[in-house]
Scaffold this active site. Structure first.
Site, PDB file in Angstrom:
ATOM      1  CG  HIS A  49      -7.602   9.378 -17.533  1.00 36.10           C
ATOM      2  ND1 HIS A  49      -7.358   8.364 -18.424  1.00 36.10           N
ATOM      3  CD2 HIS A  49      -8.451   8.855 -16.601  1.00 36.10           C
ATOM      4  CE1 HIS A  49      -8.034   7.280 -18.056  1.00 36.10           C
ATOM      5  NE2 HIS A  49      -8.716   7.561 -16.961  1.00 36.10           N
ATOM      6  CB  CYS A  79       4.532  24.678  -5.214  1.00 40.21           C
ATOM      7  SG  CYS A  79       3.057  25.508  -4.593  1.00 40.21           S
TER       8      CYS A  79
HETATM    9  C1  BJW Z   1      -6.920   3.796 -33.003  1.00 38.51           C
HETATM   10  C2  BJW Z   1      -6.082   4.467 -33.899  1.00 38.51           C
HETATM   11  C3  BJW Z   1      -6.698   5.299 -34.853  1.00 38.51           C
HETATM   12  C4  BJW Z   1      -4.837   3.322 -32.549  1.00 38.51           C
HETATM   13  N1  BJW Z   1      -8.032   5.406 -34.886  1.00 38.51           N
HETATM   14  N2  BJW Z   1      -8.235   3.897 -33.065  1.00 38.51           N
HETATM   15  C5  BJW Z   1      -5.256  -3.170  -9.551  1.00 38.51           C
HETATM   16  C6  BJW Z   1      -4.362  -2.350  -8.876  1.00 38.51           C
HETATM   17  C7  BJW Z   1      -4.494  -0.955  -8.904  1.00 38.51           C
HETATM   18  C8  BJW Z   1      -5.524  -0.352  -9.631  1.00 38.51           C
HETATM   19  C9  BJW Z   1      -6.390  -1.193 -10.293  1.00 38.51           C
HETATM   20  C10 BJW Z   1      -6.271  -2.579 -10.268  1.00 38.51           C
HETATM   21  N3  BJW Z   1      -7.278  -3.122 -11.015  1.00 38.51           N
HETATM   22  C11 BJW Z   1      -8.013  -2.106 -11.500  1.00 38.51           C
HETATM   23  C12 BJW Z   1      -7.492  -0.944 -11.084  1.00 38.51           C
HETATM   24  C13 BJW Z   1      -7.986   0.421 -11.440  1.00 38.51           C
HETATM   25  C14 BJW Z   1      -7.103   1.043 -12.484  1.00 38.51           C
HETATM   26  C15 BJW Z   1      -7.168   0.235 -13.788  1.00 38.51           C
HETATM   27  O1  BJW Z   1      -8.096   0.351 -14.546  1.00 38.51           O
HETATM   28  N4  BJW Z   1      -6.191  -0.600 -14.040  1.00 38.51           N
HETATM   29  C16 BJW Z   1      -6.246  -1.493 -15.196  1.00 38.51           C
HETATM   30  C17 BJW Z   1      -5.048  -1.266 -16.085  1.00 38.51           C
HETATM   31  C18 BJW Z   1      -6.345  -2.887 -14.649  1.00 38.51           C
HETATM   32  N5  BJW Z   1      -7.628   2.366 -12.683  1.00 38.51           N
HETATM   33  C19 BJW Z   1      -7.204   3.361 -11.928  1.00 38.51           C
HETATM   34  O2  BJW Z   1      -6.298   3.233 -11.130  1.00 38.51           O
HETATM   35  C20 BJW Z   1      -7.953   4.651 -12.086  1.00 38.51           C
HETATM   36  N6  BJW Z   1      -8.339   5.109 -10.803  1.00 38.51           N
HETATM   37  C21 BJW Z   1      -9.230   4.432 -10.077  1.00 38.51           C
HETATM   38  O3  BJW Z   1      -9.830   3.477 -10.515  1.00 38.51           O
HETATM   39  O4  BJW Z   1      -9.404   4.908  -8.807  1.00 38.51           O
HETATM   40  C22 BJW Z   1     -10.095   4.047  -7.913  1.00 38.51           C
HETATM   41  C23 BJW Z   1      -9.188   2.867  -7.548  1.00 38.51           C
HETATM   42  C24 BJW Z   1      -7.947   3.108  -7.022  1.00 38.51           C
HETATM   43  C25 BJW Z   1      -7.118   2.025  -6.677  1.00 38.51           C
HETATM   44  C26 BJW Z   1      -7.547   0.723  -6.870  1.00 38.51           C
HETATM   45  C27 BJW Z   1      -8.786   0.505  -7.453  1.00 38.51           C
HETATM   46  C28 BJW Z   1      -9.617   1.581  -7.781  1.00 38.51           C
HETATM   47  C29 BJW Z   1      -7.053   5.708 -12.697  1.00 38.51           C
HETATM   48  C30 BJW Z   1      -6.709   5.378 -14.122  1.00 38.51           C
HETATM   49  C31 BJW Z   1      -5.749   6.417 -14.646  1.00 38.51           C
HETATM   50  C32 BJW Z   1      -5.216   6.071 -16.039  1.00 38.51           C
HETATM   51  N7  BJW Z   1      -4.175   6.949 -16.331  1.00 38.51           N
HETATM   52  C33 BJW Z   1      -3.554   6.916 -17.645  1.00 38.51           C
HETATM   53  C34 BJW Z   1      -2.428   7.968 -17.684  1.00 38.51           C
HETATM   54  C35 BJW Z   1      -3.002   9.377 -17.751  1.00 38.51           C
HETATM   55  C36 BJW Z   1      -1.934  10.398 -17.781  1.00 38.51           C
HETATM   56  C37 BJW Z   1      -1.153  10.383 -19.062  1.00 38.51           C
HETATM   57  O5  BJW Z   1      -1.700  10.516 -20.155  1.00 38.51           O
HETATM   58  O6  BJW Z   1       0.065  10.270 -18.966  1.00 38.51           O
HETATM   59  O7  BJW Z   1      -4.530   7.204 -18.638  1.00 38.51           O
HETATM   60  S1  BJW Z   1      -2.970   5.300 -18.106  1.00 38.51           S
HETATM   61  C38 BJW Z   1      -3.422   5.435 -19.792  1.00 38.51           C
HETATM   62  O8  BJW Z   1      -4.484   4.506 -20.135  1.00 38.51           O
HETATM   63  C39 BJW Z   1      -4.019   6.833 -19.936  1.00 38.51           C
HETATM   64  C40 BJW Z   1      -5.132   6.587 -20.895  1.00 38.51           C
HETATM   65  O9  BJW Z   1      -6.081   7.629 -20.825  1.00 38.51           O
HETATM   66  C41 BJW Z   1      -5.670   5.236 -20.475  1.00 38.51           C
HETATM   67  C42 BJW Z   1      -6.443   4.526 -21.519  1.00 38.51           C
HETATM   68  O10 BJW Z   1      -5.672   4.251 -22.641  1.00 38.51           O
HETATM   69  P1  BJW Z   1      -6.313   4.390 -24.092  1.00 38.51           P
HETATM   70  O11 BJW Z   1      -6.657   5.786 -24.362  1.00 38.51           O
HETATM   71  O12 BJW Z   1      -7.381   3.397 -24.252  1.00 38.51           O
HETATM   72  O13 BJW Z   1      -5.030   4.073 -24.995  1.00 38.51           O
HETATM   73  P2  BJW Z   1      -4.476   2.641 -25.471  1.00 38.51           P
HETATM   74  O14 BJW Z   1      -3.114   2.854 -25.960  1.00 38.51           O
HETATM   75  O15 BJW Z   1      -4.682   1.609 -24.435  1.00 38.51           O
HETATM   76  O16 BJW Z   1      -5.442   2.240 -26.687  1.00 38.51           O
HETATM   77  C43 BJW Z   1      -5.435   2.971 -27.898  1.00 38.51           C
HETATM   78  C44 BJW Z   1      -6.487   2.359 -28.799  1.00 38.51           C
HETATM   79  O17 BJW Z   1      -6.558   3.139 -29.980  1.00 38.51           O
HETATM   80  C45 BJW Z   1      -6.159   0.922 -29.237  1.00 38.51           C
HETATM   81  O18 BJW Z   1      -7.334   0.125 -29.085  1.00 38.51           O
HETATM   82  C46 BJW Z   1      -5.811   1.051 -30.727  1.00 38.51           C
HETATM   83  O19 BJW Z   1      -6.226  -0.073 -31.489  1.00 38.51           O
HETATM   84  C47 BJW Z   1      -6.611   2.288 -31.115  1.00 38.51           C
HETATM   85  N8  BJW Z   1      -6.093   3.077 -32.252  1.00 38.51           N
HETATM   86  N9  BJW Z   1      -4.772   4.128 -33.685  1.00 38.51           N
HETATM   87  C48 BJW Z   1      -8.760   4.684 -34.037  1.00 38.51           C
HETATM   88  N10 BJW Z   1      -5.937   5.978 -35.819  1.00 38.51           N
END
Ligand code: BJW
Length: 337
Positions: free
Chosen positions: A161, A234
């Site tokens: 990401h 830029c």
């Molecule tokens: C602990 C803890 C401790 C707490 N110890 N554990 C419909 C429309 C448009 C797009 C889509 C769609 N359906 C699907 C898509 C695709 C979309 C997607 O997946 N959407 C879903 C939400 C449905 N994905 C994308 O768009 C990706 N691109 C893509 O697929 O391109 C092709 C495509 C394009 C268009 C359409 C379809 C396909 C890109 C995804 C980019 C995600 N970006 C972000 C922001 C990054 C920048 C930033 O940081 O600001 O990435 S969003 C955010 O979520 C960030 C994270 O990396 C990501 C995942 O989150 P993460 O890390 O899992 O965090 P949390 O908060 O969710 O979970 C934390 C966990 O930790 C919890 O389980 C807690 O319990 C645990 N925890 N303390 C251990 N101490």
């Protein structure tokens, strides 16, 4: 769904549970890895027996790994910045509607990531990556740079990401990218977002309340209107720069995705995927778990909210370790460090 033994939570593959009656573990020592992170000894033993045979391992990392370094997650109670849902700010639409708002958010994220220190979870993965006897790669969704600062070799790390410390031009015509830019703040106008905490006091406002410890409430700090000319620009074309992260709806960098695909699909099968501190809600990161499983690999989840994840997904060939990943990882992966 999960085994609860003497109040300890552990989740073990179905087939291993048949042998439970052979080893009643009453009185067996609890492996206490710190606050709220207790490991069921049977789960740990079974997991480590398998771990020692693994030749190829991949770790899928999310925001939970950096929680004990002081950085918030995206979803759940921590997922707010100034009353904005963080997920709503991590979109191209939010940036194009109000780049000043989104830049203040990312400026705040950059300063906090720079102030944060890597924790034992980051260091454990970095050490595992240096083990010459295991083929290992980390796929991180985190953009905070803490794994690299913990010494994780870059060539075994896929920051799918992007990074808070990369900047790229918003112009389609311009290819400007600036890697590893640690300047903080990036512009004079963004300086305030570093110190945005408004100090409120714990009591209801009487004189005595001034002596109580302050609660920091970033949600209540005002948002500045910053003209585009005062945001990062830029140096080649003078248009707006943006954070080098991947927002919803955007493609992930092809080179990284290809690298991950190769690791999973080519050569020996991946024996184990470590799923660390991620809600597994975002594609394509979440698809790697099933791809490893499909090819016969096993899964180990490290999360404070293990039951929800196990219940949401598959339970075949899965171990679950509930608690703080920073505390659990050094214990669970000890045989390979
Ligand atoms: C602990 C803890 C401790 C707490 N110890 N554990 C419909 C429309 C448009 C797009 C889509 C769609 N359906 C699907 C898509 C695709 C979309 C997607 O997946 N959407 C879903 C939400 C449905 N994905 C994308 O768009 C990706 N691109 C893509 O697929 O391109 C092709 C495509 C394009 C268009 C359409 C379809 C396909 C890109 C995804 C980019 C995600 N970006 C972000 C922001 C990054 C920048 C930033 O940081 O600001 O990435 S969003 C955010 O979520 C960030 C994270 O990396 C990501 C995942 O989150 P993460 O890390 O899992 O965090 P949390 O908060 O969710 O979970 C934390 C966990 O930790 C919890 O389980 C807690 O319990 C645990 N925890 N303390 C251990 N101490």
């Amino acid at each position: 769904m999960s085994d609860t033994i003497e109040g300890l939570k552990g989740y073990r593959p179905q087939e291993n549970r048949a042998a439970d009656s052979e080893h009643q573990i009453e009185g067996e020592a609890t492996l206490n890895s710190g606050s709220n992170s207790e490991i069921d000894p049977i789960t740990l033993r079974e997991f480590q027996t398998y771990l020692k045979q693994c030749k190829k391992i991949v770790a899928l990392v999310g925001a939970g790994l950096s929680v004990s370094s002081g950085l918030p997650t995206f979803r759940g109670t921590q997922g707010l910045w100034k009353n904005y849902n963080i997920i709503d700010l991590a979109t191209p639409d939010a940036f194009y509607i109000d780049p000043g708002l989104v830049w203040q958010f990312y400026s705040w994220r950059r300063s906090h990531a720079l102030e944060a220190e890597p924790n034992d979870g980051h260091r454990t993965l970095a050490k595992l990556a240096l083990n010459p006897n295991v083929e290992f790669t980390t796929i991180t969704q985190n953009v905070d740079g803490l794994l690299i600062r913990a010494g994780h070799p870059k060539k075994k790390l896929y920051e799918i990401h992007g990074s808070l410390f990369d900047l790229k031009c918003t112009s389609f015509m311009c290819t400007y990218v600036d890697h590893d830019n640690f300047t903080d703040p990036l512009t004079k106008e963004l300086a305030d977002s570093r110190f945005e905490h408004v100090t409120v006091f714990a009591g209801a406002g009487g004189e005595g309340d001034r002596d109580r410890p302050p609660i920091e409430s970033p949600q209540f700090a005002p948002i500045k209107q910053i003209p585009e000319s005062e945001l990062p620009l830029c140096p080649l074309c003078n248009l707006l720069l943006r954070p080098g992260v991947v927002w919803f709806g955007e493609s992930l960098p092809l080179k990284l995705i290809t690298g991950v695909d190769r690791f999973i699909e080519q050569g020996e099968k991946v024996d184990l995927i470590l799923v660390i501190g991620t809600s597994g809600t975002v594609y394509p990161a979440n698809s790697y778990v099933d791809r490893v499983r499909f090819k016969g690999g096993k899964v180990a989840i490290f999360n404070t909210d293990i039951e929800l994840l196990i219940m949401a997904g598959e339970d075949r060939d899965t171990w679950g370790f509930q608690g703080d990943a920073a505390k659990l990882l050094p214990i669970a992966l000890a045989p390979l460090l």
